[in-house]
Design an enzyme around this catalytic site. Structure first.
Site, PDB file in Angstrom:
ATOM      1  N   ARG A  78       0.850  -1.193   0.000  1.00 60.64           N
ATOM      2  CA  ARG A  78       0.000   0.000   0.000  1.00 60.64           C
ATOM      3  C   ARG A  78       0.881   1.236   0.000  1.00 60.64           C
ATOM      4  NH1 ARG A  78      -2.444   3.156   4.774  1.00 60.64           N
ATOM      5  NH2 ARG A  78      -3.797   4.606   3.677  1.00 60.64           N
ATOM      6  N   HIS A 124      -2.999  11.017   0.741  1.00 62.28           N
ATOM      7  CA  HIS A 124      -2.401  10.824   2.064  1.00 62.28           C
ATOM      8  C   HIS A 124      -1.777  12.164   2.479  1.00 62.28           C
ATOM      9  CE1 HIS A 124      -0.863   7.547   4.969  1.00 62.28           C
ATOM     10  NE2 HIS A 124      -0.507   8.685   5.507  1.00 62.28           N
ATOM     11  N   ASN A 170      -6.781   8.920   3.142  1.00 60.03           N
ATOM     12  CA  ASN A 170      -6.247   8.345   4.367  1.00 60.03           C
ATOM     13  C   ASN A 170      -6.605   9.218   5.566  1.00 60.03           C
ATOM     14  OD1 ASN A 170      -4.293   6.416   5.761  1.00 60.03           O
ATOM     15  ND2 ASN A 170      -3.409   8.391   6.328  1.00 60.03           N
ATOM     16  N   GLU A 171      -7.355   8.653   6.508  1.00 64.66           N
ATOM     17  CA  GLU A 171      -7.613   9.281   7.805  1.00 64.66           C
ATOM     18  C   GLU A 171      -8.170  10.706   7.735  1.00 64.66           C
ATOM     19  OE1 GLU A 171      -4.141   8.985  10.230  1.00 64.66           O
ATOM     20  OE2 GLU A 171      -4.240   6.821  10.339  1.00 64.66           O
ATOM     21  N   ASN A 300      -7.033   2.153   9.968  1.00 69.59           N
ATOM     22  CA  ASN A 300      -5.708   2.335  10.556  1.00 69.59           C
ATOM     23  C   ASN A 300      -5.871   2.341  12.062  1.00 69.59           C
ATOM     24  OD1 ASN A 300      -4.793   2.709   7.968  1.00 69.59           O
ATOM     25  ND2 ASN A 300      -4.283   4.878   8.217  1.00 69.59           N
ATOM     26  N   TYR A 302      -3.720   1.703  15.985  1.00 66.06           N
ATOM     27  CA  TYR A 302      -2.428   1.494  16.645  1.00 66.06           C
ATOM     28  C   TYR A 302      -2.538   1.132  18.111  1.00 66.06           C
ATOM     29  CZ  TYR A 302      -0.190   3.471  12.483  1.00 66.06           C
ATOM     30  OH  TYR A 302       0.252   3.670  11.200  1.00 66.06           O
ATOM     31  N   GLU A 368      -3.226   0.052   8.169  1.00 63.69           N
ATOM     32  CA  GLU A 368      -2.015   0.413   8.927  1.00 63.69           C
ATOM     33  C   GLU A 368      -2.112  -0.128  10.336  1.00 63.69           C
ATOM     34  OE1 GLU A 368      -0.993   4.602   9.163  1.00 63.69           O
ATOM     35  OE2 GLU A 368      -1.434   4.872   7.030  1.00 63.69           O
ATOM     36  N   TRP A 418       2.561  -0.881   9.349  1.00 59.76           N
ATOM     37  CA  TRP A 418       3.154   0.438   9.168  1.00 59.76           C
ATOM     38  C   TRP A 418       4.484   0.431   9.893  1.00 59.76           C
ATOM     39  CZ3 TRP A 418       2.113   4.437   6.046  1.00 59.76           C
ATOM     40  CH2 TRP A 418       2.905   5.592   6.227  1.00 59.76           C
ATOM     41  N   GLU A 425       8.143  11.109   9.885  1.00 60.96           N
ATOM     42  CA  GLU A 425       6.967  10.890  10.720  1.00 60.96           C
ATOM     43  C   GLU A 425       6.275  12.233  11.043  1.00 60.96           C
ATOM     44  OE1 GLU A 425       4.983   8.455  11.438  1.00 60.96           O
ATOM     45  OE2 GLU A 425       3.928   9.519  13.024  1.00 60.96           O
ATOM     46  N   TRP A 426       5.926  12.981   9.993  1.00 59.90           N
ATOM     47  CA  TRP A 426       5.138  14.214  10.114  1.00 59.90           C
ATOM     48  C   TRP A 426       5.716  15.145  11.186  1.00 59.90           C
ATOM     49  CZ3 TRP A 426       2.786  14.022   5.687  1.00 59.90           C
ATOM     50  CH2 TRP A 426       2.307  12.818   5.193  1.00 59.90           C
TER      51      TRP A 426
HETATM   52  C1  GBH Z   1      -0.977   7.240  10.732  1.00 58.68           C
HETATM   53  O1  GBH Z   1      -1.664   8.143  11.521  1.00 58.68           O
HETATM   54  C2  GBH Z   1      -0.629   7.849   9.405  1.00 58.68           C
HETATM   55  O2  GBH Z   1      -1.511   7.420   8.398  1.00 58.68           O
HETATM   56  C3  GBH Z   1       0.783   7.610   8.977  1.00 58.68           C
HETATM   57  O3  GBH Z   1       1.107   8.449   7.906  1.00 58.68           O
HETATM   58  C4  GBH Z   1       1.694   7.813  10.169  1.00 58.68           C
HETATM   59  O4  GBH Z   1       3.039   7.780   9.831  1.00 58.68           O
HETATM   60  C5  GBH Z   1       1.380   6.722  11.158  1.00 58.68           C
HETATM   61  O5  GBH Z   1       0.027   6.717  11.505  1.00 58.68           O
HETATM   62  C6  GBH Z   1       2.186   6.782  12.448  1.00 58.68           C
HETATM   63  O6  GBH Z   1       1.867   7.890  13.217  1.00 58.68           O
HETATM   64  O7  GBH Z   1      -5.019  12.367  19.484  1.00 58.68           O
HETATM   65  O8  GBH Z   1      -4.352  10.392  20.687  1.00 58.68           O
HETATM   66  O9  GBH Z   1      -4.814  10.268  18.402  1.00 58.68           O
HETATM   67  C7  GBH Z   1      -2.063   7.638  12.768  1.00 58.68           C
HETATM   68  C8  GBH Z   1      -3.078   8.512  13.422  1.00 58.68           C
HETATM   69  C9  GBH Z   1      -3.033  10.661  14.380  1.00 58.68           C
HETATM   70  C10 GBH Z   1      -2.634   8.758  15.717  1.00 58.68           C
HETATM   71  C11 GBH Z   1      -2.479  11.566  15.436  1.00 58.68           C
HETATM   72  C12 GBH Z   1      -2.100   9.655  16.785  1.00 58.68           C
HETATM   73  C13 GBH Z   1      -2.241  11.872  17.756  1.00 58.68           C
HETATM   74  C14 GBH Z   1      -2.565  11.451  19.141  1.00 58.68           C
HETATM   75  N1  GBH Z   1      -2.456   9.354  14.415  1.00 58.68           N
HETATM   76  N2  GBH Z   1      -2.707  10.974  16.720  1.00 58.68           N
HETATM   77  S1  GBH Z   1      -4.280  11.099  19.444  1.00 58.68           S
END
Ligand code: GBH
Length: 465
Positions: A78, A124, A170-171, A300, A302, A368, A418, A425-426
């Site tokens: 992807r 994205h 994406n998101e 996605n 985590y 992801e 991912w 990483e943004w």
């Molecule tokens: C993804 O975002 C992205 O699609 C990817 O590009 C990125 O590299 C990857 O994850 C790793 O970060 O307010 O608690 O959610 C994941 C979504 C958005 C989760 C920002 C964490 C901030 C804290 N992320 N969020 S929270």
């Protein structure tokens, strides 16, 4: 091994990346600037003041990256297309950059030749800067819809004969809340009205792209198209009615505000009640288009958070809740990662999959899932590649997914880790590493981590032959 310990034959898996995070070559072969090129120049926005000018240099090193994918035994890959590489100024009357299309065409042909199925994300986060300047990007419904549809059409026309899996956006939560609400992501706006307008317009633009694909391309190209949403699993901090309600509200603010219009055909009541006039209405034609506008549920995810009611003064963008990963008795949910919001908790993943299946009844692709090991960036390559905590994470999450499929009957069709590579990483710049491949940013040398081998073996063992 008994069959119920296996994944169906047609289950797909691989790794994910995104254009701005890996490509680099920001001004090569006619690419125009995106909002991330500009945003990264704003002092204080990126932790190490870095940018994606070079990133993992994958625009030049894509063959090497493809070699890694082969080595890891994936069935799919992807990645996303940089809009401003294909249409440098982005708009429907602007010039198309043939070199940009050629780049993706070559990559895709080579993937297909190696039996690796491409999953392509159209958006994205790297909007052409010109569209932000011209009309405010996602804030202008008519313009962004027509331009996004045009960009998608260029992609379907030039690549759709060999691409069967499309993801529009994406998101949307990140695009609109982080981009237009709290200013952490490009374009860096801070507002309590814009995120709702941008999100509304994004849903409509997405739906028009899906409609275009279904009307003009699907019958000949025979692919599928959908959207990827992000969500943590959320657990009420305790049994109090306020915290249980807070959990439901937090899910609505993160996920329901996108998933409900798409899969059910209306905004969640809790969102309407809180936002009132700040939430735009769909016209009957718009909601008819949005409802049903995804062939699958792209997810996605985590981590898991505990949720507590936060009172009126807390962050409305998240539904006025407080989040954390410490239990009431003081114990921690799981192993801490390199980011404050992310700890391991595989049972939460299983619960989320069950929730989505029960609520929306759509086949799920996990687009992801991954883990940044604490302090990995301060380690030498030789140390970093023995990424024990990442392996522990993947082991827990893949097995939780297997149980969700085989014990709970959730329809999961694919899984993408991912990420293929450590990358940009943004807002964290290059300080946080999510890759299963270590990248030395000075030499661009790639070194597989143990977790890459772990996933390869895990899928070898669990895929029905
Ligand atoms: C993804 O975002 C992205 O699609 C990817 O590009 C990125 O590299 C990857 O994850 C790793 O970060 O307010 O608690 O959610 C994941 C979504 C958005 C989760 C920002 C964490 C901030 C804290 N992320 N969020 S929270």
């Amino acid at each position: 091994m008994p069959v119920n310990n296996l994944l169906p034959k047609d289950f797909t898996w691989g790794f994910a990346t995104a254009s701005y995070q890996i490509e680099g070559s920001f001004d090569k072969d006619g690419r125009g600037p995106s909002i991330w090129d500009k945003f990264t120049k704003t002092p204080g926005k990126i932790r190490d003041e870095s940018n994606g000018n070079i990133a993992t240099d994958s625009y030049n090193r894509w063959k090497e990256d493809l070699q890694l994918l082969k080595e890891y035994g994936v069935k799919a890959y992807r990645f996303s297309i940089s809009w401003s590489r294909v249409i440098p100024k982005g708009g429907r009357n602007d010039e198309v950059n043939q070199a940009g299309i050629e780049f993706y065409r070559k990559l895709i042909e080579e993937l297909v030749r190696n039996d690796i199925v491409p999953f392509i994300t159209l958006y994205h986060w790297d909007l052409p800067q010109e569209l932000q300047d011209r009309y405010g990007g996602w804030l202008n419904k008519e313009e962004i819809t027509q331009d996004f549809v045009h960009f998608a059409k260029v992609c379907f026309t030039s690549l759709g004969d060999i691409v069967k899996n499309w993801i529009t956006v994406n998101e949307p939560w990140c695009v609109t809340v982080l981009g237009y609400g709290n200013g952490i992501f490009a374009p860096g706006h801070i507002s309590n009205t814009e995120p709702w307008i941008a999100a509304h317009n994004l849903l409509i633009a997405h739906a028009h792209v899906v409609n275009l694909y279904r009307e003009e391309f699907k019958s000949s190209q025979r692919g599928q198209i959908g959207i990827t949403l992000d969500c943590h699993w959320m657990i009420p901090y305790d049994d109090s009615p306020e915290n249980k309600e807070a959990q439901a509200r937090a899910i609505d603010f993160r996920l329901g505000r996108f998933a409900d219009p798409i899969y059910k055909g209306y905004y969640p009541l809790r969102i309407k009640t809180i936002l009132q006039d700040r939430l735009p209405d769909f016209t009957p034609q718009e909601i008819a288009l949005v409802h049903g506008s995804s062939d699958f549920f792209g997810l996605n995810t985590y981590t898991t958070h505990f949720i507590r009611d936060g009172g009126q003064d807390s962050d409305e963008l998240n539904g006025n809740v407080k989040t954390g990963h410490t239990r009431k008795d003081g114990t921690e949910l799981g192993t801490q990662s390199d980011l404050p919001w992310l700890t391991t908790y595989a049972p939460g993943f299983r619960s989320l999959l069950n929730y989505l299946w029960k609520t929306y009844r759509k086949p799920i692709y996990i687009t992801e899932n991954g883990f940044p090991v604490r302090n990995e960036n301060s380690l030498s390559v030789d140390e970093a590649i023995h990424d024990k905590d990442r392996i522990e994470y993947f082991k827990g999450y893949t097995n939780a997914m297997l149980d969700a499929i085989n014990e709970d009957g959730v329809d999961v069709k694919g899984y993408f880790g991912w990420s293929l590579l450590d990358n940009f990483e943004w807002a964290e710049g290059y300080q946080v590493r999510f890759g299963v491949t270590h990248v030395d940013y000075k030499t661009q040398k790639r070194t597989p981590k143990d977790s890459a081998l772990f996933l390869k073996n895990w899928f070898d063992d669990h895929l029905q032959k």
